[in-house]
Write a protein that holds these residues in place. Sequence first.
Motif, PDB file in Angstrom:
ATOM      1  N   PRO A  60      -2.386  -2.743  -3.038  1.00  0.00           N
ATOM      2  CA  PRO A  60      -3.356  -2.917  -1.944  1.00  0.00           C
ATOM      3  C   PRO A  60      -4.335  -4.043  -2.278  1.00  0.00           C
ATOM      4  O   PRO A  60      -4.868  -4.107  -3.391  1.00  0.00           O
ATOM      5  CB  PRO A  60      -4.049  -1.556  -1.882  1.00  0.00           C
ATOM      6  CG  PRO A  60      -3.006  -0.591  -2.350  1.00  0.00           C
ATOM      7  CD  PRO A  60      -2.268  -1.324  -3.436  1.00  0.00           C
ATOM      8  N   SER A 102       5.224  -1.198   2.855  1.00  0.00           N
ATOM      9  CA  SER A 102       3.865  -1.539   3.278  1.00  0.00           C
ATOM     10  C   SER A 102       3.592  -1.081   4.705  1.00  0.00           C
ATOM     11  O   SER A 102       2.496  -0.614   5.024  1.00  0.00           O
ATOM     12  CB  SER A 102       3.636  -3.047   3.147  1.00  0.00           C
ATOM     13  OG  SER A 102       3.780  -3.460   1.791  1.00  0.00           O
ATOM     14  N   LYS A 107      -0.204  -0.726   6.383  1.00  0.00           N
ATOM     15  CA  LYS A 107      -0.843  -2.001   6.072  1.00  0.00           C
ATOM     16  C   LYS A 107      -0.740  -2.995   7.232  1.00  0.00           C
ATOM     17  O   LYS A 107       0.170  -2.927   8.055  1.00  0.00           O
ATOM     18  CB  LYS A 107      -0.225  -2.610   4.808  1.00  0.00           C
ATOM     19  CG  LYS A 107      -0.409  -1.744   3.559  1.00  0.00           C
ATOM     20  CD  LYS A 107      -1.872  -1.509   3.256  1.00  0.00           C
ATOM     21  CE  LYS A 107      -2.082  -0.619   2.045  1.00  0.00           C
ATOM     22  NZ  LYS A 107      -3.509  -0.353   1.797  1.00  0.00           N
TER      23      LYS A 107
END
Length: 252
Positions: A60, A102, A107
Amino acid sequence: MEIITVTKDNLEKEHICCAISNNNDCQVSAKKSWLAERFDDGLVFKKGDVRGKCFIEYIPAEKAWAPIIAEGYMYIDCFWVSGQFKGQGNSNLLLEECIRDSKEKGKKGLVVLSSKKKMPYLSDPKYLKYKGFELADKAEPFYELLYLPFEKGATRPCFKDNAKSPKIDEQGFVLYYAYQCPYTAKYVPLIEAVASEKGVPLKTVRFETTEQAQNAPAPFTSYGLFFNGEYVTNEILTEKKFEKIIEEKFQK
């Protein structure tokens, strides 16, 4: 090729691809210790089921060891497919796995450090742009921050101000580095020995925390060499390459 996810549970037995396989080697032990400390920050290390450089490492962006602002993104630390593993779709396979993972984690997209043209230790801009990555920001002397947004209108990542124009106030050689790249564990002591032998001023600073790395004076935090305040290189130097730089700098 099958993809293996390296975790705390299998870290000791897995070959981590970018250094030799002996766990007693300083490079391997340094990198594995660094990885073990980052897993709780959400770091992911995926590799092919092979013994070689065929892997992708990401984290991250809020926890990335990089001076960037990229809230909600996943930052690719290192993406390396080399030698006999090239040209077989392995890069695509690893990148697609990173994208899938992701997206599942909610994300906004991916962000990665690259350069105007292919440079040592930086991701290949030609390949990344072919895969849809766009330019998000630039930093001197050659750095580019590329990003792959998953949705239109996603916030554009950027470099922090402290890294946009790499300069420091100290004189002599100053080297900033981290064990994110295992080669530093071997090669930093070697150039320290060269500097000592030649009577050349060299200060080495190892980043040991996320905060330190995020406030680094240059975008690439694994290795950044300065001389008299000016940025010299991100390339992890052998003894001979450092000796050549010494000769060049002290002839001026």
